[in-house]
Design an enzyme around this catalytic site. Structure first.
Site, PDB file in Angstrom:
ATOM      1  N   GLU A 168      24.219  23.806  25.913  1.00 51.92           N
ATOM      2  CA  GLU A 168      23.205  24.328  25.010  1.00 51.92           C
ATOM      3  C   GLU A 168      22.195  25.169  25.789  1.00 51.92           C
ATOM      4  O   GLU A 168      21.691  26.170  25.296  1.00 51.92           O
ATOM      5  CB  GLU A 168      22.489  23.199  24.268  1.00 51.92           C
ATOM      6  CG  GLU A 168      21.459  23.673  23.263  1.00 51.92           C
ATOM      7  CD  GLU A 168      20.941  22.568  22.368  1.00 51.92           C
ATOM      8  OE1 GLU A 168      19.735  22.554  22.085  1.00 51.92           O
ATOM      9  OE2 GLU A 168      21.748  21.698  21.947  1.00 51.92           O
ATOM     10  N   ARG A 174      23.389  25.637  16.305  1.00 52.62           N
ATOM     11  CA  ARG A 174      22.878  26.206  17.554  1.00 52.62           C
ATOM     12  C   ARG A 174      23.565  27.530  17.882  1.00 52.62           C
ATOM     13  O   ARG A 174      23.842  27.834  19.044  1.00 52.62           O
ATOM     14  CB  ARG A 174      23.041  25.215  18.720  1.00 52.62           C
ATOM     15  CG  ARG A 174      22.345  23.890  18.501  1.00 52.62           C
ATOM     16  CD  ARG A 174      20.824  24.051  18.371  1.00 52.62           C
ATOM     17  NE  ARG A 174      20.181  22.770  18.139  1.00 52.62           N
ATOM     18  CZ  ARG A 174      19.911  22.285  16.932  1.00 52.62           C
ATOM     19  NH1 ARG A 174      20.214  22.978  15.844  1.00 52.62           N
ATOM     20  NH2 ARG A 174      19.332  21.109  16.779  1.00 52.62           N
ATOM     21  N   SER A 203      17.506  19.786  25.649  1.00 58.02           N
ATOM     22  CA  SER A 203      18.869  19.281  25.459  1.00 58.02           C
ATOM     23  C   SER A 203      19.860  20.140  26.236  1.00 58.02           C
ATOM     24  O   SER A 203      19.910  21.353  26.056  1.00 58.02           O
ATOM     25  CB  SER A 203      19.231  19.284  23.977  1.00 58.02           C
ATOM     26  OG  SER A 203      18.417  18.378  23.260  1.00 58.02           O
TER      27      SER A 203
END
Length: 307
Positions: free
Chosen positions: A298, A179, A228
């Site tokens: 995130e 990520r 998320s």
């Protein structure tokens, strides 16, 4: 909050600009959370040449934020100083190329890319069906889901810098991690070339349908959420840590930790961005206290806190 109107000043620096400049533009509709204060300036370029002209003439001290579909974004209540850049239809084309390759504009939804690949019998891109964003965001964060990541399929990405100059970045130039993208933050991605492999359209479509069903049965996909919330720590699942810390269903104002999937925060309709961010910080505090793990956001949080 209202920002000083700088649209006339910007327009005077950019003769021939064809895109639309809007002062103090509302942003709540830009993110899935449906919260946030105004953008000092909103700009939607007519095409890539228009974007290059804008970037080449935008003063370096003016902040620039690129916003895609807003699925993993929280815009704070005080709004966003500088320019919020939105890429429209001119950047949303998806084309099939020889050798099981797909070229997609940065504004193309990930699901559109997955469907184009499936229809062309190109396997390996099905996981994009599980990412509820656009190509630009997937490039910027090495988006991934259901066993795949952008780094697995990317050949190259094209981007413009703050001087309006074009760059082609190979996979190695993106410096991908989990990520994470290490490419310069000031680059504005305009399109990407993805590599797949030969496959059967029916089998690919079946996998995509399975992903759709899995998302619908395990995630609060039909609510005002941001996807998320926290990255998975090494060897751990963020949702399990949140659950173990007793945060499932936890509320602050109109914001709640989803009871269906506790790595999702939900706006029940009247939450402010401060409610959502504050709830996330409380979850991080409780998880740290319970397990010793500091969760990392995130969701990208941008803009100013309300006065």
């Amino acid at each position: 909050m209202t920002f000083p109107d700088i649209t006339a000043e910007l327009a005077a620096r950019m003769p021939g600009l064809r895109g639309r400049l809007e002062a103090n533009a509302p942003t709540a509709a830009l993110s899935w959370f449906r919260t946030g204060g105004p953008a000092q300036v909103m700009f939607m370029p007519a095409d890539e040449a228009d974007l290059a002209l804008f970037l080449a003439n935008l003063p370096g001290e003016v902040p620039l934020l690129v916003v895609g579909l807003g699925s993993n974004l929280l815009i704070r209540d005080g709004g966003v100083p500088g320019v919020v850049l939105r890429l429209g239809r001119a950047f949303a084309e998806v084309t099939v190329e020889a050798g099981c390759r797909i070229r997609a504009g940065a504004a193309a939804p990930d699901v559109k890319v997955a469907r184009a690949a499936a229809e062309a019998g190109i396997d390996g891109l099905s996981f994009l069906r599980g990412i509820p964003g656009a190509v630009g965001g997937a490039l910027r964060m090495n988006g991934g889901a259901y066993g795949g990541e952008v780094k697995d399929i990317l050949v190259e990405a094209r981007a413009l810098d703050r001087q309006g100059r074009a760059h082609v970045l190979a996979l190695a130039d993106m410096k991908y991690g989990y990520r994470h993208c290490g490419a310069p933050e000031d680059l504005v991605f305009v399109d990407a070339l993805f590599q797949g492999r030969p496959g059967e359209p029916e089998a690919i479509a079946a996998r995509m349908n399975a992903i759709t069903e899995a998302r619908s049965s395990t995630q609060p996909v039909n609510t005002r959420t941001g996807g998320s919330t926290f990255k998975n720590p090494d060897g751990r699942s963020a949702w399990e840590l949140v659950d173990a810390a007793g945060c499932r269903g936890l509320r602050r104002g109109g914001a709640q930790v989803s009871e269906m999937h506790c790595n999702f925060l939900v706006n029940h309709g009247d939450a402010t961005a401060a409610d959502i961010e504050g709830l996330g910080e409380e979850v991080r505090r409780r998880v740290l206290e319970h397990s010793g793990v500091m969760l990392e956001w995130e969701i990208k949080r941008v803009g100013l806190q309300a006065p």
